[in-house]
Design a protein around this motif. Structure first.
Motif, PDB file in Angstrom:
ATOM      1  N   PRO A  14      25.965  -7.737 -84.181  1.00  0.00           N
ATOM      2  CA  PRO A  14      26.884  -8.523 -83.347  1.00  0.00           C
ATOM      3  C   PRO A  14      27.740  -9.472 -84.183  1.00  0.00           C
ATOM      4  N   ARG A  15      28.865  -9.904 -83.574  1.00  0.00           N
ATOM      5  CA  ARG A  15      29.714 -10.917 -84.200  1.00  0.00           C
ATOM      6  C   ARG A  15      29.353 -12.322 -83.691  1.00  0.00           C
ATOM      7  N   TYR A  16      28.460 -12.412 -82.741  1.00  0.00           N
ATOM      8  CA  TYR A  16      27.901 -13.674 -82.249  1.00  0.00           C
ATOM      9  C   TYR A  16      28.952 -14.678 -81.780  1.00  0.00           C
ATOM     10  N   VAL A  22      26.619  -9.779 -75.225  1.00  0.00           N
ATOM     11  CA  VAL A  22      26.885  -9.172 -73.920  1.00  0.00           C
ATOM     12  C   VAL A  22      25.973  -7.980 -73.608  1.00  0.00           C
ATOM     13  N   PRO A  23      25.680  -7.068 -74.553  1.00  0.00           N
ATOM     14  CA  PRO A  23      24.797  -5.946 -74.206  1.00  0.00           C
ATOM     15  C   PRO A  23      23.388  -6.366 -73.787  1.00  0.00           C
ATOM     16  N   TYR A  24      23.022  -7.603 -74.067  1.00  0.00           N
ATOM     17  CA  TYR A  24      21.677  -8.083 -73.732  1.00  0.00           C
ATOM     18  C   TYR A  24      21.666  -9.067 -72.565  1.00  0.00           C
ATOM     19  N   TRP A  25      22.772  -9.155 -71.866  1.00  0.00           N
ATOM     20  CA  TRP A  25      22.772  -9.955 -70.645  1.00  0.00           C
ATOM     21  C   TRP A  25      21.840  -9.319 -69.610  1.00  0.00           C
ATOM     22  N   GLU A  26      21.114 -10.155 -68.894  1.00  0.00           N
ATOM     23  CA  GLU A  26      20.246  -9.674 -67.811  1.00  0.00           C
ATOM     24  C   GLU A  26      21.059  -9.674 -66.514  1.00  0.00           C
ATOM     25  N   GLU A  27      21.884  -8.662 -66.382  1.00  0.00           N
ATOM     26  CA  GLU A  27      22.803  -8.596 -65.240  1.00  0.00           C
ATOM     27  C   GLU A  27      22.071  -8.427 -63.914  1.00  0.00           C
ATOM     28  N   LEU A 364      20.872 -18.247 -69.056  1.00  0.00           N
ATOM     29  CA  LEU A 364      20.116 -18.419 -70.301  1.00  0.00           C
ATOM     30  C   LEU A 364      18.745 -19.024 -70.024  1.00  0.00           C
ATOM     31  N   SER A 365      17.722 -18.432 -70.639  1.00  0.00           N
ATOM     32  CA  SER A 365      16.374 -18.982 -70.571  1.00  0.00           C
ATOM     33  C   SER A 365      16.245 -20.141 -71.554  1.00  0.00           C
ATOM     34  N   SER A 366      15.127 -20.851 -71.497  1.00  0.00           N
ATOM     35  CA  SER A 366      14.905 -21.950 -72.444  1.00  0.00           C
ATOM     36  C   SER A 366      14.855 -21.411 -73.871  1.00  0.00           C
ATOM     37  N   GLU A 367      14.285 -20.217 -74.058  1.00  0.00           N
ATOM     38  CA  GLU A 367      14.267 -19.599 -75.380  1.00  0.00           C
ATOM     39  C   GLU A 367      15.687 -19.249 -75.824  1.00  0.00           C
ATOM     40  N   ASP A 368      16.492 -18.691 -74.918  1.00  0.00           N
ATOM     41  CA  ASP A 368      17.881 -18.354 -75.236  1.00  0.00           C
ATOM     42  C   ASP A 368      18.633 -19.577 -75.755  1.00  0.00           C
ATOM     43  N   LEU A 369      18.435 -20.715 -75.106  1.00  0.00           N
ATOM     44  CA  LEU A 369      19.166 -21.924 -75.475  1.00  0.00           C
ATOM     45  C   LEU A 369      18.819 -22.372 -76.898  1.00  0.00           C
ATOM     46  N   ASP A 437      17.795 -13.277 -83.775  1.00  0.00           N
ATOM     47  CA  ASP A 437      18.137 -12.650 -82.498  1.00  0.00           C
ATOM     48  C   ASP A 437      16.907 -11.958 -81.912  1.00  0.00           C
ATOM     49  N   LEU A 438      16.135 -12.710 -81.134  1.00  0.00           N
ATOM     50  CA  LEU A 438      14.882 -12.185 -80.599  1.00  0.00           C
ATOM     51  C   LEU A 438      15.113 -11.049 -79.620  1.00  0.00           C
ATOM     52  N   ARG A 439      16.192 -11.127 -78.853  1.00  0.00           N
ATOM     53  CA  ARG A 439      16.463 -10.054 -77.891  1.00  0.00           C
ATOM     54  C   ARG A 439      16.797  -8.741 -78.600  1.00  0.00           C
ATOM     55  N   LEU A 440      17.550  -8.828 -79.660  1.00  0.00           N
ATOM     56  CA  LEU A 440      17.891  -7.632 -80.429  1.00  0.00           C
ATOM     57  C   LEU A 440      16.637  -7.007 -81.039  1.00  0.00           C
TER      58      LEU A 440
END
Length: 454
Positions: A14-16, A22-27, A364-369, A437-440
Protein backbone atom coordinates in the motif's frame (compact mmCIF):
# COMPACT_ATOMS: atom_id res chain seq x y z
CA UNK A 1 21.01 1.45 -3.53
CA UNK A 2 22.09 -2.14 -4.06
CA UNK A 3 20.30 -4.33 -6.57
CA UNK A 4 20.00 -7.05 -3.93
CA UNK A 5 17.99 -4.77 -1.61
CA UNK A 6 15.65 -3.80 -4.43
CA UNK A 7 15.10 -7.43 -5.39
CA UNK A 8 14.56 -8.31 -1.74
CA UNK A 9 12.02 -5.63 -0.86
CA UNK A 10 10.31 -4.86 -4.18
CA UNK A 11 6.94 -6.40 -3.33
CA UNK A 12 3.34 -5.21 -3.74
CA UNK A 13 2.37 -2.84 -0.94
CA UNK A 14 0.00 0.00 0.00
CA UNK A 15 0.87 3.69 -0.35
CA UNK A 16 -0.76 4.34 3.06
CA UNK A 17 -2.91 7.37 2.43
CA UNK A 18 -5.02 5.66 5.10
CA UNK A 19 -4.98 2.85 7.60
CA UNK A 20 -6.69 0.51 7.24
CA UNK A 21 -6.18 0.63 3.48
CA UNK A 22 -9.33 0.57 1.36
CA UNK A 23 -9.18 -3.18 0.49
CA UNK A 24 -9.30 -3.92 4.23
CA UNK A 25 -12.30 -1.79 5.09
CA UNK A 26 -14.99 -3.76 6.92
CA UNK A 27 -17.78 -2.65 4.62
CA UNK A 28 -20.24 -5.25 5.86
CA UNK A 29 -20.36 -3.68 9.34
CA UNK A 30 -20.52 -0.10 8.07
CA UNK A 31 -23.54 2.04 7.27
CA UNK A 32 -24.25 5.71 6.65
CA UNK A 33 -25.43 6.26 10.22
CA UNK A 34 -22.00 5.16 11.50
CA UNK A 35 -20.34 7.78 9.29
CA UNK A 36 -22.75 10.52 10.36
CA UNK A 37 -22.37 9.76 14.07
CA UNK A 38 -18.56 9.65 13.96
CA UNK A 39 -18.47 12.79 11.82
CA UNK A 40 -20.56 14.79 14.27
CA UNK A 41 -18.37 13.61 17.15
CA UNK A 42 -15.13 14.60 15.40
CA UNK A 43 -16.62 17.87 14.20
CA UNK A 44 -17.57 18.89 17.73
CA UNK A 45 -14.06 18.04 18.92
CA UNK A 46 -12.23 20.00 16.24
CA UNK A 47 -14.26 22.64 14.44
CA UNK A 48 -13.27 25.62 16.54
CA UNK A 49 -9.70 24.45 17.21
CA UNK A 50 -8.40 23.29 13.86
CA UNK A 51 -11.30 23.57 11.42
CA UNK A 52 -12.14 21.05 8.72
CA UNK A 53 -10.81 20.09 5.30
CA UNK A 54 -12.77 19.66 2.09
CA UNK A 55 -11.68 17.52 -0.81
CA UNK A 56 -13.80 18.21 -3.89
CA UNK A 57 -13.52 15.74 -6.76
CA UNK A 58 -14.07 17.24 -10.21
CA UNK A 59 -13.96 14.13 -12.40
CA UNK A 60 -14.20 15.29 -15.99
CA UNK A 61 -11.27 15.04 -18.44
CA UNK A 62 -11.28 15.81 -22.15
CA UNK A 63 -8.86 12.96 -22.87
CA UNK A 64 -7.58 9.83 -21.12
CA UNK A 65 -4.05 9.89 -19.69
CA UNK A 66 -3.00 6.25 -19.68
CA UNK A 67 -0.67 6.56 -16.67
CA UNK A 68 -3.44 7.87 -14.41
CA UNK A 69 -4.99 5.84 -11.59
CA UNK A 70 -7.55 8.48 -10.58
CA UNK A 71 -11.31 8.11 -10.93
CA UNK A 72 -12.37 10.17 -13.95
CA UNK A 73 -15.00 10.53 -16.65
CA UNK A 74 -13.64 11.29 -20.12
CA UNK A 75 -15.88 13.65 -22.08
CA UNK A 76 -15.85 16.82 -24.15
CA UNK A 77 -19.41 17.72 -23.10
CA UNK A 78 -18.98 20.87 -21.04
CA UNK A 79 -22.72 21.09 -20.51
CA UNK A 80 -22.12 18.49 -17.77
CA UNK A 81 -20.43 21.12 -15.63
CA UNK A 82 -23.49 22.97 -14.29
CA UNK A 83 -25.49 19.94 -13.05
CA UNK A 84 -22.38 18.55 -11.40
CA UNK A 85 -21.65 21.82 -9.57
CA UNK A 86 -25.27 21.96 -8.40
CA UNK A 87 -25.02 18.36 -7.13
CA UNK A 88 -21.82 19.03 -5.17
CA UNK A 89 -23.38 22.10 -3.58
CA UNK A 90 -26.44 20.07 -2.61
CA UNK A 91 -24.17 17.49 -1.01
CA UNK A 92 -22.47 20.28 0.94
CA UNK A 93 -25.91 21.54 2.03
CA UNK A 94 -26.73 18.09 3.42
CA UNK A 95 -23.49 18.07 5.43
CA UNK A 96 -24.13 21.57 6.78
CA UNK A 97 -27.60 20.49 7.92
CA UNK A 98 -26.11 17.41 9.61
CA UNK A 99 -23.39 19.33 11.44
CA UNK A 100 -25.87 21.96 12.64
CA UNK A 101 -23.07 24.45 13.27
CA UNK A 102 -21.23 26.72 10.88
CA UNK A 103 -18.05 24.92 9.75
CA UNK A 104 -14.69 26.64 9.86
CA UNK A 105 -12.78 25.62 6.74
CA UNK A 106 -9.03 25.15 7.09
CA UNK A 107 -8.32 23.43 3.77
CA UNK A 108 -9.94 23.06 0.38
CA UNK A 109 -8.40 20.95 -2.35
CA UNK A 110 -9.83 20.62 -5.85
CA UNK A 111 -8.74 17.35 -7.42
CA UNK A 112 -9.77 15.21 -10.31
CA UNK A 113 -10.07 14.38 -13.09
CA UNK A 114 -9.22 17.84 -14.34
CA UNK A 115 -10.50 20.71 -12.17
CA UNK A 116 -9.61 23.19 -14.91
CA UNK A 117 -11.94 21.31 -17.28
CA UNK A 118 -14.54 23.50 -15.57
CA UNK A 119 -15.05 27.09 -16.65
CA UNK A 120 -13.98 30.00 -14.48
CA UNK A 121 -17.64 30.86 -13.84
CA UNK A 122 -18.51 27.36 -12.66
CA UNK A 123 -15.49 27.18 -10.34
CA UNK A 124 -16.50 30.54 -8.88
CA UNK A 125 -20.05 29.28 -8.39
CA UNK A 126 -18.72 26.20 -6.61
CA UNK A 127 -16.34 27.94 -4.20
CA UNK A 128 -18.66 30.85 -3.45
CA UNK A 129 -21.42 28.35 -2.72
CA UNK A 130 -19.18 26.41 -0.34
CA UNK A 131 -17.94 29.51 1.48
CA UNK A 132 -21.42 31.04 1.80
CA UNK A 133 -22.18 28.47 4.51
CA UNK A 134 -18.84 28.47 6.28
CA UNK A 135 -16.22 30.59 8.00
CA UNK A 136 -12.63 30.56 6.73
CA UNK A 137 -9.81 29.84 9.17
CA UNK A 138 -7.09 32.48 9.48
CA UNK A 139 -4.28 30.15 8.38
CA UNK A 140 -6.23 28.39 5.67
CA UNK A 141 -4.76 26.58 2.67
CA UNK A 142 -6.78 26.37 -0.54
CA UNK A 143 -5.19 24.45 -3.41
CA UNK A 144 -6.08 22.97 -6.76
CA UNK A 145 -4.66 20.76 -9.49
CA UNK A 146 -4.21 22.50 -12.83
CA UNK A 147 -3.67 20.92 -16.24
CA UNK A 148 -1.01 23.00 -18.05
CA UNK A 149 -2.84 22.58 -21.37
CA UNK A 150 -6.14 24.11 -20.26
CA UNK A 151 -5.40 26.22 -17.18
CA UNK A 152 -5.87 29.84 -18.17
CA UNK A 153 -4.66 32.98 -16.47
CA UNK A 154 -8.34 33.69 -15.76
CA UNK A 155 -8.59 30.37 -13.87
CA UNK A 156 -5.59 31.25 -11.76
CA UNK A 157 -6.77 34.80 -11.05
CA UNK A 158 -10.33 33.81 -10.17
CA UNK A 159 -9.25 31.11 -7.71
CA UNK A 160 -6.61 33.40 -6.23
CA UNK A 161 -9.33 36.00 -5.61
CA UNK A 162 -11.30 33.31 -3.75
CA UNK A 163 -8.38 32.55 -1.40
CA UNK A 164 -6.39 29.91 -3.26
CA UNK A 165 -2.64 30.25 -2.78
CA UNK A 166 -1.30 26.85 -3.85
CA UNK A 167 -1.47 25.20 -7.25
CA UNK A 168 -0.08 21.91 -8.53
CA UNK A 169 0.64 21.27 -12.20
CA UNK A 170 0.97 17.79 -13.64
CA UNK A 171 4.17 17.60 -15.68
CA UNK A 172 5.15 13.90 -15.61
CA UNK A 173 7.93 13.99 -18.26
CA UNK A 174 9.05 16.29 -21.09
CA UNK A 175 10.08 13.59 -23.57
CA UNK A 176 7.58 13.56 -26.45
CA UNK A 177 7.78 9.78 -26.93
CA UNK A 178 6.90 9.25 -23.26
CA UNK A 179 4.11 11.83 -23.46
CA UNK A 180 2.61 10.09 -26.48
CA UNK A 181 2.76 6.71 -24.73
CA UNK A 182 0.79 8.04 -21.76
CA UNK A 183 -1.49 10.18 -23.96
CA UNK A 184 -0.46 13.38 -22.21
CA UNK A 185 1.28 15.62 -24.77
CA UNK A 186 2.03 19.05 -23.32
CA UNK A 187 4.91 21.28 -24.41
CA UNK A 188 7.28 22.81 -21.89
CA UNK A 189 6.00 26.23 -22.96
CA UNK A 190 2.55 25.43 -21.57
CA UNK A 191 4.01 24.54 -18.16
CA UNK A 192 6.23 27.62 -18.28
CA UNK A 193 3.24 29.87 -19.02
CA UNK A 194 1.03 28.62 -16.18
CA UNK A 195 3.92 28.63 -13.70
CA UNK A 196 4.85 32.22 -14.56
CA UNK A 197 1.22 33.36 -14.47
CA UNK A 198 0.74 31.81 -11.01
CA UNK A 199 3.89 33.51 -9.75
CA UNK A 200 2.86 36.89 -11.22
CA UNK A 201 -0.58 36.65 -9.64
CA UNK A 202 0.95 35.92 -6.23
CA UNK A 203 0.55 32.22 -5.45
CA UNK A 204 2.64 31.29 -2.40
CA UNK A 205 3.38 27.72 -3.44
CA UNK A 206 3.65 26.30 -6.93
CA UNK A 207 4.14 22.56 -7.27
CA UNK A 208 5.06 20.33 -10.20
CA UNK A 209 4.25 16.62 -10.30
CA UNK A 210 6.93 14.46 -11.94
CA UNK A 211 6.67 10.72 -12.49
CA UNK A 212 9.46 8.15 -12.87
CA UNK A 213 9.07 4.65 -14.25
CA UNK A 214 6.84 5.66 -17.17
CA UNK A 215 6.83 3.60 -20.39
CA UNK A 216 9.86 4.19 -22.63
CA UNK A 217 11.33 6.57 -20.02
CA UNK A 218 15.14 6.62 -19.75
CA UNK A 219 17.48 8.12 -17.17
CA UNK A 220 18.29 10.88 -19.67
CA UNK A 221 14.56 11.70 -19.86
CA UNK A 222 14.25 12.00 -16.07
CA UNK A 223 17.32 14.20 -15.74
CA UNK A 224 16.25 16.37 -18.67
CA UNK A 225 12.81 16.84 -17.10
CA UNK A 226 14.40 17.84 -13.79
CA UNK A 227 16.70 20.31 -15.59
CA UNK A 228 13.72 21.93 -17.28
CA UNK A 229 11.83 21.94 -13.99
CA UNK A 230 14.75 23.64 -12.23
CA UNK A 231 14.55 26.51 -14.72
CA UNK A 232 11.01 27.24 -13.46
CA UNK A 233 11.95 26.73 -9.76
CA UNK A 234 8.65 25.40 -8.36
CA UNK A 235 8.44 25.66 -4.58
CA UNK A 236 7.73 21.97 -4.12
CA UNK A 237 7.79 18.79 -6.18
CA UNK A 238 6.15 15.42 -6.15
CA UNK A 239 8.45 12.81 -7.69
CA UNK A 240 6.08 9.88 -7.94
CA UNK A 241 6.70 6.29 -8.84
CA UNK A 242 4.42 5.26 -11.70
CA UNK A 243 2.00 2.68 -10.31
CA UNK A 244 1.54 0.09 -13.03
CA UNK A 245 -1.80 -1.50 -12.08
CA UNK A 246 -3.48 -2.46 -15.38
CA UNK A 247 -5.46 -5.20 -13.61
CA UNK A 248 -7.32 -2.40 -11.82
CA UNK A 249 -7.52 0.26 -14.52
CA UNK A 250 -7.98 -2.04 -17.53
CA UNK A 251 -7.56 -0.34 -20.89
CA UNK A 252 -6.66 2.91 -19.17
CA UNK A 253 -3.13 1.57 -18.68
CA UNK A 254 -2.90 -0.59 -21.79
CA UNK A 255 -1.63 2.00 -24.27
CA UNK A 256 1.75 0.25 -24.07
CA UNK A 257 3.17 -3.17 -23.29
CA UNK A 258 4.33 -4.35 -19.88
CA UNK A 259 7.89 -4.71 -21.16
CA UNK A 260 7.90 -1.00 -22.13
CA UNK A 261 7.78 -0.05 -18.42
CA UNK A 262 11.12 0.26 -16.50
CA UNK A 263 11.28 -2.22 -13.63
CA UNK A 264 13.28 -3.15 -10.54
CA UNK A 265 16.83 -1.75 -10.40
CA UNK A 266 16.39 0.10 -13.73
CA UNK A 267 13.37 1.95 -12.37
CA UNK A 268 15.01 2.55 -9.02
CA UNK A 269 18.02 4.15 -10.70
CA UNK A 270 15.64 6.70 -12.25
CA UNK A 271 14.58 7.65 -8.73
CA UNK A 272 18.02 7.58 -7.13
CA UNK A 273 19.66 9.73 -9.81
CA UNK A 274 16.64 12.03 -9.97
CA UNK A 275 16.63 12.47 -6.20
CA UNK A 276 20.35 13.18 -6.21
CA UNK A 277 19.85 15.92 -8.78
CA UNK A 278 16.93 17.43 -6.84
CA UNK A 279 19.00 17.56 -3.64
CA UNK A 280 21.81 19.27 -5.56
CA UNK A 281 19.32 21.91 -6.66
CA UNK A 282 18.27 22.74 -3.09
CA UNK A 283 15.17 20.58 -2.72
CA UNK A 284 14.73 18.67 0.54
CA UNK A 285 13.07 15.27 0.84
CA UNK A 286 9.98 15.60 3.03
CA UNK A 287 8.13 12.35 3.16
CA UNK A 288 7.70 9.68 0.52
CA UNK A 289 8.08 11.04 -3.04
CA UNK A 290 7.91 14.72 -1.99
CA UNK A 291 10.52 17.49 -2.10
CA UNK A 292 10.39 21.18 -1.24
CA UNK A 293 12.57 24.27 -1.09
CA UNK A 294 13.35 25.59 2.37
CA UNK A 295 10.99 28.55 2.11
CA UNK A 296 7.95 26.39 1.32
CA UNK A 297 5.37 25.75 4.04
CA UNK A 298 5.59 22.00 3.45
CA UNK A 299 9.28 21.97 4.35
CA UNK A 300 8.66 24.09 7.45
CA UNK A 301 5.88 21.74 8.52
CA UNK A 302 8.16 18.74 8.04
CA UNK A 303 10.95 20.34 10.11
CA UNK A 304 8.48 21.11 12.90
CA UNK A 305 7.09 17.58 12.90
CA UNK A 306 3.63 18.79 11.83
CA UNK A 307 3.41 17.19 8.39
CA UNK A 308 0.20 15.21 7.87
CA UNK A 309 -0.91 12.61 5.34
CA UNK A 310 -4.40 11.70 4.22
CA UNK A 311 -6.31 10.82 1.05
CA UNK A 312 -5.17 14.14 -0.46
CA UNK A 313 -1.54 13.12 0.08
CA UNK A 314 0.81 15.19 2.27
CA UNK A 315 -0.52 18.40 3.79
CA UNK A 316 1.23 21.10 5.79
CA UNK A 317 -1.41 21.07 8.51
CA UNK A 318 -3.71 18.55 10.16
CA UNK A 319 -7.46 18.50 10.56
CA UNK A 320 -9.37 15.68 12.19
CA UNK A 321 -12.29 16.09 9.80
CA UNK A 322 -11.97 15.81 6.04
CA UNK A 323 -15.21 15.76 4.08
CA UNK A 324 -15.10 14.44 0.52
CA UNK A 325 -17.54 15.98 -1.96
CA UNK A 326 -18.26 14.66 -5.46
CA UNK A 327 -18.20 11.20 -7.00
CA UNK A 328 -15.71 8.70 -5.55
CA UNK A 329 -14.49 11.21 -2.91
CA UNK A 330 -13.28 9.75 0.37
CA UNK A 331 -14.01 11.34 3.73
CA UNK A 332 -12.11 10.88 6.99
CA UNK A 333 -13.15 11.92 10.48
CA UNK A 334 -10.34 10.01 12.22
CA UNK A 335 -12.80 7.50 13.70
CA UNK A 336 -14.19 6.33 10.35
CA UNK A 337 -13.75 6.56 6.58
CA UNK A 338 -16.38 6.86 3.87
CA UNK A 339 -16.43 6.83 0.09
CA UNK A 340 -19.03 8.35 -2.21
CA UNK A 341 -20.77 6.62 -5.08
CA UNK A 342 -18.39 6.20 -8.01
CA UNK A 343 -21.03 6.21 -10.73
CA UNK A 344 -22.31 9.64 -11.73
CA UNK A 345 -25.93 8.51 -12.13
CA UNK A 346 -25.93 6.76 -8.72
CA UNK A 347 -24.41 9.88 -7.15
CA UNK A 348 -27.15 12.09 -8.60
CA UNK A 349 -29.90 9.64 -7.61
CA UNK A 350 -28.81 9.58 -3.96
CA UNK A 351 -28.79 13.36 -3.82
CA UNK A 352 -32.21 13.61 -5.44
CA UNK A 353 -33.45 11.51 -2.50
CA UNK A 354 -31.77 13.96 -0.08
CA UNK A 355 -29.21 11.32 0.94
CA UNK A 356 -25.51 11.88 1.57
CA UNK A 357 -24.15 9.72 -1.29
CA UNK A 358 -21.83 7.45 0.72
CA UNK A 359 -21.81 3.84 -0.49
CA UNK A 360 -19.08 2.23 1.64
CA UNK A 361 -16.75 2.91 4.55
CA UNK A 362 -15.02 1.64 7.66
CA UNK A 363 -15.27 2.32 11.39
CA UNK A 364 -11.83 2.22 13.00
CA UNK A 365 -11.30 -0.07 15.98
CA UNK A 366 -9.13 0.93 18.93
CA UNK A 367 -6.35 -1.20 17.42
CA UNK A 368 -6.80 0.52 14.04
CA UNK A 369 -6.36 3.93 15.66
CA UNK A 370 -3.04 2.92 17.26
CA UNK A 371 -1.63 1.36 14.09
CA UNK A 372 -2.85 4.32 12.06
CA UNK A 373 -0.84 6.70 14.25
CA UNK A 374 2.33 4.63 13.91
CA UNK A 375 2.01 4.53 10.13
CA UNK A 376 1.32 8.27 10.02
CA UNK A 377 4.43 8.88 12.14
CA UNK A 378 6.57 6.79 9.81
CA UNK A 379 5.21 8.33 6.62
CA UNK A 380 5.43 11.92 7.88
CA UNK A 381 8.45 12.00 10.21
CA UNK A 382 10.34 8.77 9.37
CA UNK A 383 10.18 7.67 13.00
CA UNK A 384 7.75 6.40 15.62
CA UNK A 385 7.70 5.41 19.28
CA UNK A 386 5.61 3.18 21.54
CA UNK A 387 6.96 4.60 24.78
CA UNK A 388 3.62 6.29 25.39
CA UNK A 389 1.20 3.66 26.64
CA UNK A 390 -1.44 5.03 24.26
CA UNK A 391 0.69 3.84 21.32
CA UNK A 392 1.58 0.44 22.72
CA UNK A 393 -0.09 -2.63 21.22
CA UNK A 394 0.37 -6.31 22.13
CA UNK A 395 1.81 -7.31 18.74
CA UNK A 396 4.73 -4.84 18.92
CA UNK A 397 7.20 -7.65 19.74
CA UNK A 398 6.11 -9.52 16.60
CA UNK A 399 6.50 -6.34 14.53
CA UNK A 400 10.02 -5.76 15.88
CA UNK A 401 11.03 -9.31 15.01
CA UNK A 402 9.85 -8.74 11.44
CA UNK A 403 11.83 -5.48 11.29
CA UNK A 404 15.05 -7.07 12.55
CA UNK A 405 16.20 -8.01 9.05
CA UNK A 406 15.54 -4.48 7.80
CA UNK A 407 17.61 -3.16 10.68
CA UNK A 408 20.44 -5.53 9.71
CA UNK A 409 20.18 -4.18 6.15
CA UNK A 410 20.66 -0.62 7.47
CA UNK A 411 17.13 0.60 6.67
CA UNK A 412 16.18 1.53 10.21
CA UNK A 413 17.41 1.76 13.79
CA UNK A 414 15.55 0.58 16.87
CA UNK A 415 16.72 2.03 20.17
CA UNK A 416 14.67 1.27 23.25
CA UNK A 417 11.07 2.00 22.35
CA UNK A 418 11.75 4.16 19.31
CA UNK A 419 12.22 3.37 15.63
CA UNK A 420 13.97 5.72 13.20
CA UNK A 421 14.20 5.19 9.45
CA UNK A 422 17.71 5.81 8.12
CA UNK A 423 18.56 7.82 5.01
CA UNK A 424 19.10 4.55 3.16
CA UNK A 425 15.74 3.28 4.41
CA UNK A 426 13.57 6.18 3.22
CA UNK A 427 12.85 4.61 -0.20
CA UNK A 428 11.61 1.53 1.70
CA UNK A 429 9.20 3.38 4.00
CA UNK A 430 6.21 1.49 2.55
CA UNK A 431 7.88 -1.82 3.41
CA UNK A 432 8.55 -0.66 6.96
CA UNK A 433 4.93 0.45 7.38
CA UNK A 434 3.80 -2.97 6.16
CA UNK A 435 5.42 -4.54 9.21
CA UNK A 436 2.95 -2.56 11.36
CA UNK A 437 -0.02 -3.37 9.10
CA UNK A 438 -1.76 -6.00 11.22
CA UNK A 439 -4.71 -6.32 8.86
CA UNK A 440 -2.45 -7.02 5.90
CA UNK A 441 -0.53 -9.66 7.86
CA UNK A 442 -3.71 -11.40 9.00
CA UNK A 443 -5.12 -11.62 5.48
CA UNK A 444 -2.46 -11.59 2.76
CA UNK A 445 -4.11 -10.95 -0.63
CA UNK A 446 -4.41 -13.97 -2.91
CA UNK A 447 -4.02 -11.70 -5.96
CA UNK A 448 -2.01 -8.51 -6.53
CA UNK A 449 -4.05 -5.51 -5.42
CA UNK A 450 -1.25 -3.02 -4.70
CA UNK A 451 1.51 -1.50 -6.83
CA UNK A 452 5.13 -2.50 -6.24
CA UNK A 453 6.88 -0.67 -3.40
CA UNK A 454 10.10 0.09 -5.26
Amino acid sequence: MSTSLIQKYNVPGPRYTSYPTVPYWEEQTFNLDHWKSALKRAFQESNQNEGISLYIHLPFCESLCTFCGCHKKVTKRHELEQPYIEAVLKEWDLYCELLNEKPQIKEIHLGGGTPTFFSVEHLQQLIKGILSKADVADQHEFSFEGHPNNTTKAHLQALYDLGFRRVSFGVQDYNLAVQKAIHRVQPFENVENVTNWAREIGYDSISHDLVFGLPFQSLEDVLYTIEKTKSLAPDRLAFYSYAHVPWIKGNGQRGFKDHDVPKDHVKRKLYEEGKKRLLEYGYHEIGMDHFALEQDAMFQSFKQGKLHRNFMGYTASKTKVMIGLGISSIGDNWYSFSQNEKNLEDYYARLENDEIPVFRGHVLSSEDLIIRQHILNLMCTFKTSWQDQALYFPQIAEVLMQLEEMQNDGLLQIKGQELTITEQGIPFVRNICMAFDLRLKRKIPSTQIFSMTI
